[in-house]
Design a protein around this motif. Structure first.
Motif, PDB file in Angstrom:
ATOM      1  N   MET A   1      71.443  24.622  51.745  1.00  0.00           N
ATOM      2  CA  MET A   1      70.016  24.726  52.009  1.00  0.00           C
ATOM      3  C   MET A   1      69.219  24.356  50.770  1.00  0.00           C
ATOM      4  O   MET A   1      69.489  24.858  49.682  1.00  0.00           O
ATOM      5  CB  MET A   1      69.685  26.151  52.440  1.00  0.00           C
TER       6      MET A   1
ATOM      7  N   TRP B   1      65.027  23.618  49.312  1.00  0.00           N
ATOM      8  CA  TRP B   1      63.606  23.680  49.631  1.00  0.00           C
ATOM      9  C   TRP B   1      62.785  23.541  48.362  1.00  0.00           C
ATOM     10  O   TRP B   1      63.311  23.619  47.261  1.00  0.00           O
ATOM     11  CB  TRP B   1      63.265  24.973  50.363  1.00  0.00           C
TER      12      TRP B   1
ATOM     13  N   LEU C   1      73.655  14.733  58.908  1.00  0.00           N
ATOM     14  CA  LEU C   1      72.805  15.541  59.760  1.00  0.00           C
ATOM     15  C   LEU C   1      71.817  16.273  58.865  1.00  0.00           C
ATOM     16  O   LEU C   1      72.209  17.052  58.006  1.00  0.00           O
ATOM     17  CB  LEU C   1      73.656  16.556  60.527  1.00  0.00           C
TER      18      LEU C   1
ATOM     19  N   ILE D   1      68.791  18.861  58.921  1.00  0.00           N
ATOM     20  CA  ILE D   1      68.113  19.831  59.775  1.00  0.00           C
ATOM     21  C   ILE D   1      66.878  20.325  59.047  1.00  0.00           C
ATOM     22  O   ILE D   1      66.944  20.689  57.878  1.00  0.00           O
ATOM     23  CB  ILE D   1      69.041  21.013  60.081  1.00  0.00           C
ATOM     24  N   GLU D   2      65.742  20.318  59.734  1.00  0.00           N
ATOM     25  CA  GLU D   2      64.506  20.766  59.105  1.00  0.00           C
ATOM     26  C   GLU D   2      64.252  22.229  59.426  1.00  0.00           C
ATOM     27  O   GLU D   2      64.417  22.659  60.551  1.00  0.00           O
ATOM     28  CB  GLU D   2      63.333  19.923  59.612  1.00  0.00           C
ATOM     29  N   GLU D   3      63.835  22.976  58.422  1.00  0.00           N
ATOM     30  CA  GLU D   3      63.541  24.391  58.607  1.00  0.00           C
ATOM     31  C   GLU D   3      62.157  24.651  58.044  1.00  0.00           C
ATOM     32  O   GLU D   3      61.920  24.401  56.869  1.00  0.00           O
ATOM     33  CB  GLU D   3      64.605  25.216  57.878  1.00  0.00           C
TER      34      GLU D   3
ATOM     35  N   GLU E   1      78.021  15.399  56.495  1.00  0.00           N
ATOM     36  CA  GLU E   1      77.650  16.541  55.690  1.00  0.00           C
ATOM     37  C   GLU E   1      76.284  17.008  56.147  1.00  0.00           C
ATOM     38  O   GLU E   1      75.334  16.230  56.229  1.00  0.00           O
ATOM     39  CB  GLU E   1      77.632  16.145  54.213  1.00  0.00           C
ATOM     40  N   LYS E   2      76.188  18.291  56.450  1.00  0.00           N
ATOM     41  CA  LYS E   2      74.952  18.823  56.997  1.00  0.00           C
ATOM     42  C   LYS E   2      74.080  19.317  55.857  1.00  0.00           C
ATOM     43  O   LYS E   2      74.535  20.023  54.977  1.00  0.00           O
ATOM     44  CB  LYS E   2      75.294  19.974  57.940  1.00  0.00           C
ATOM     45  N   VAL E   3      72.820  18.923  55.858  1.00  0.00           N
ATOM     46  CA  VAL E   3      71.878  19.389  54.843  1.00  0.00           C
ATOM     47  C   VAL E   3      70.715  20.041  55.569  1.00  0.00           C
ATOM     48  O   VAL E   3      70.151  19.462  56.490  1.00  0.00           O
ATOM     49  CB  VAL E   3      71.369  18.208  53.986  1.00  0.00           C
ATOM     50  N   VAL E   4      70.350  21.255  55.172  1.00  0.00           N
ATOM     51  CA  VAL E   4      69.200  21.910  55.772  1.00  0.00           C
ATOM     52  C   VAL E   4      68.040  21.764  54.810  1.00  0.00           C
ATOM     53  O   VAL E   4      68.118  22.233  53.668  1.00  0.00           O
ATOM     54  CB  VAL E   4      69.480  23.406  56.023  1.00  0.00           C
ATOM     55  N   CYS E   5      66.969  21.086  55.229  1.00  0.00           N
ATOM     56  CA  CYS E   5      65.839  20.937  54.323  1.00  0.00           C
ATOM     57  C   CYS E   5      64.763  21.924  54.733  1.00  0.00           C
ATOM     58  O   CYS E   5      64.297  21.922  55.863  1.00  0.00           O
ATOM     59  CB  CYS E   5      65.332  19.510  54.263  1.00  0.00           C
ATOM     60  N   GLY E   6      64.385  22.776  53.807  1.00  0.00           N
ATOM     61  CA  GLY E   6      63.414  23.821  54.074  1.00  0.00           C
ATOM     62  C   GLY E   6      62.007  23.330  53.829  1.00  0.00           C
ATOM     63  O   GLY E   6      61.745  22.132  53.820  1.00  0.00           O
ATOM     64  N   PRO E   7      61.055  24.251  53.624  1.00  0.00           N
ATOM     65  CA  PRO E   7      59.659  23.872  53.427  1.00  0.00           C
ATOM     66  C   PRO E   7      59.498  22.963  52.216  1.00  0.00           C
ATOM     67  O   PRO E   7      60.108  23.168  51.178  1.00  0.00           O
ATOM     68  CB  PRO E   7      58.972  25.211  53.163  1.00  0.00           C
TER      69      PRO E   7
ATOM     70  N   CYS F   1      65.410  30.782  53.818  1.00  0.00           N
ATOM     71  CA  CYS F   1      65.709  30.204  52.506  1.00  0.00           C
ATOM     72  C   CYS F   1      65.870  31.293  51.457  1.00  0.00           C
ATOM     73  O   CYS F   1      66.817  31.305  50.688  1.00  0.00           O
ATOM     74  CB  CYS F   1      64.578  29.282  52.058  1.00  0.00           C
TER      75      CYS F   1
ATOM     76  N   LYS G   1      70.237  27.034  48.040  1.00  0.00           N
ATOM     77  CA  LYS G   1      71.003  28.229  48.414  1.00  0.00           C
ATOM     78  C   LYS G   1      72.286  27.762  49.057  1.00  0.00           C
ATOM     79  O   LYS G   1      72.287  26.817  49.843  1.00  0.00           O
ATOM     80  CB  LYS G   1      70.200  29.088  49.399  1.00  0.00           C
TER      81      LYS G   1
ATOM     82  N   ARG H   1      61.187  16.840  53.897  1.00  0.00           N
ATOM     83  CA  ARG H   1      61.137  16.309  55.258  1.00  0.00           C
ATOM     84  C   ARG H   1      62.149  15.201  55.442  1.00  0.00           C
ATOM     85  O   ARG H   1      62.523  14.516  54.499  1.00  0.00           O
ATOM     86  CB  ARG H   1      59.731  15.774  55.552  1.00  0.00           C
ATOM     87  N   ARG H   2      62.525  15.023  56.715  1.00  0.00           N
ATOM     88  CA  ARG H   2      63.462  13.944  57.028  1.00  0.00           C
ATOM     89  C   ARG H   2      62.665  12.728  57.427  1.00  0.00           C
ATOM     90  O   ARG H   2      61.711  12.815  58.185  1.00  0.00           O
ATOM     91  CB  ARG H   2      64.362  14.390  58.181  1.00  0.00           C
TER      92      ARG H   2
END
Lengths: 244, 118
Positions: A66, A68, B15, B17-19, A36-42, B25, A62, A45-46
């Motif tokens: 996404m 943040w 996975l 991904i850092e943005e 499962e892909k997670v996009v972490c915004g500002p 956003c 979102k 952190r990973r």
């Protein structure tokens, strides 16, 4: 991790809170788990396999994946792809040094303008305002700016600014101004004809047909930073009535 | 979406991904704005650069046309015929004149060089 994150959307989180895939209550019966892909915004952190909060604020989400942290600050940290207002400070040889409000100055090559060649240099002087975007912006390297997109078109970027006023606001106000259905912007639209340039580094530039109107707009924007929506509407209404 | 860092490629479980930027956003709009026609070039840029909003009637808005599509199609039909006549050789034109009364058109075979048999 995804369900745990979704559960906390809208909560206030602090640095140190973390989300891990081992906390999931559901255990997959099959060996092959769909990634499962997670996009972490500002603000997120990973750290290894875990997702760590590094800024205090409210967690936002979102669709589809996404997340943040929404928080307030005035200090800008350069981020790749963002468009900012910079002030040219040094013109040396092939590059310009631009003050973008970050910890160090960004470099802007003279070839990074639409239609610029080695013979045909752009007309940029020290003290000019440029609307540019970052192509390199990380903590390990000096930030770099360009005034054109990948196909070489300017798209509104470049030198601007005769006859306007530049001032600073918080980063939160800038985001509120540029958000899709911005109330501040629609309130401002009712006042005078004017032109705005909004930099993600907290800098705004305003120009209107009269100096007095320019100053009014600048003062309005600076003061409505810390107001509630109702106070702001009231203020705008008073200005609109008092405006000649 | 500008992806700056992808987590280790060996791990195929999750996975992350850092943005770094707020722009994707919150779907932030283009940074140059103009109101009430103060700067027409910027207003043109605003339409160009901002993500196009969906209309209530449908996703694509039909352009205002001076003539309808049907009229355009009819015009093209006659246009093709008249252009063909203009560039037709004399023999084809004569043949077409004979066929005008009947509702079919014959294809004219071009006279080409025929190689002798022996």
């Amino acid at each position: 991790m995804f369900p745990a994150l979704k559960q906390r959307v809208g909560d206030v989180l602090l640095p140190g809170d973390e989300f891990s895939s081992e906390d999931d209550d559901t255990i997959s019966l099959t060996d092959h788990v769909k990634p499962e892909k997670v996009v972490c915004g500002p603000g997120l952190r990973r750290s290894g396999d875990r997702l760590v909060v590094c800024k205090s604020g409210v967690l936002r989400h979102k669709q589809p994946n996404m997340f943040w942290m929404e928080s307030q600050q005035r200090r800008y940290v350069p981020a790749k792809g963002e468009t900012i207002i910079g002030i040219v400070t040094v013109k040396s040889g092939d590059i310009f040094k631009v003050d973008c409000g970050g910890s160090e100055q960004a470099s802007l090559s003279y070839l990074a303008f639409e239609g610029a060649t080695k013979r045909n240099r752009p007309n940029v002087q020290v003290g000019d305002l440029v609307f540019a975007q970052f192509i390199i912006a990380n903590k390990d390297m000096e930030p770099e700016l360009v005034c054109m997109d990948s196909s070489g078109r300017a798209n509104g970027m470049g030198v601007f600014g005769g006859g306007g006023l530049l001032f600073s606001v918080s980063l939160g106000l800038v985001r509120r101004l540029l958000s899709p259905h911005s109330e501040v912007l629609s309130d401002l639209q009712q006042l005078f004809p004017c032109e705005l340039v909004v930099g993600m580094n907290g800098r705004l530039w305003v120009k209107s047909s009269r100096v007095q109107q320019t100053l009014v707009i600048a003062n309005l924007l600076q003061s409505c930073d810390t107001m509630t929506a109702q106070q702001r509407r009231e203020l705008f209404r008073r200005v609109a009535q008092g405006a000649l | 979406l500008s992806l700056s860092l992808v987590s280790d490629w060996s791990s195929d479980r999750n996975l992350i991904i850092e943005e770094q930027s707020f722009v994707p956003c919150e779907d932030l709009k283009f940074g140059r704005i103009s109101f009430k026609g103060f700067n027409p070039e910027v207003e043109k840029l605003m339409i160009l650069m901002n993500p196009r909003e969906e209309e209530e009637g449908g996703e694509e808005s039909r352009m205002q046309t001076d003539i309808t599509d049907e009229e355009m199609a009819l015009r093209y039909e006659s246009l093709v015929g008249s252009m063909k006549k203009k560039f037709a050789k004399k023999r084809e034109r004569a043949a077409n004149e004979d066929n005008k009364n009947q509702n079919f058109s014959e294809t004219i075979t071009k006279r080409a060089f025929m190689k002798p048999q022996d």
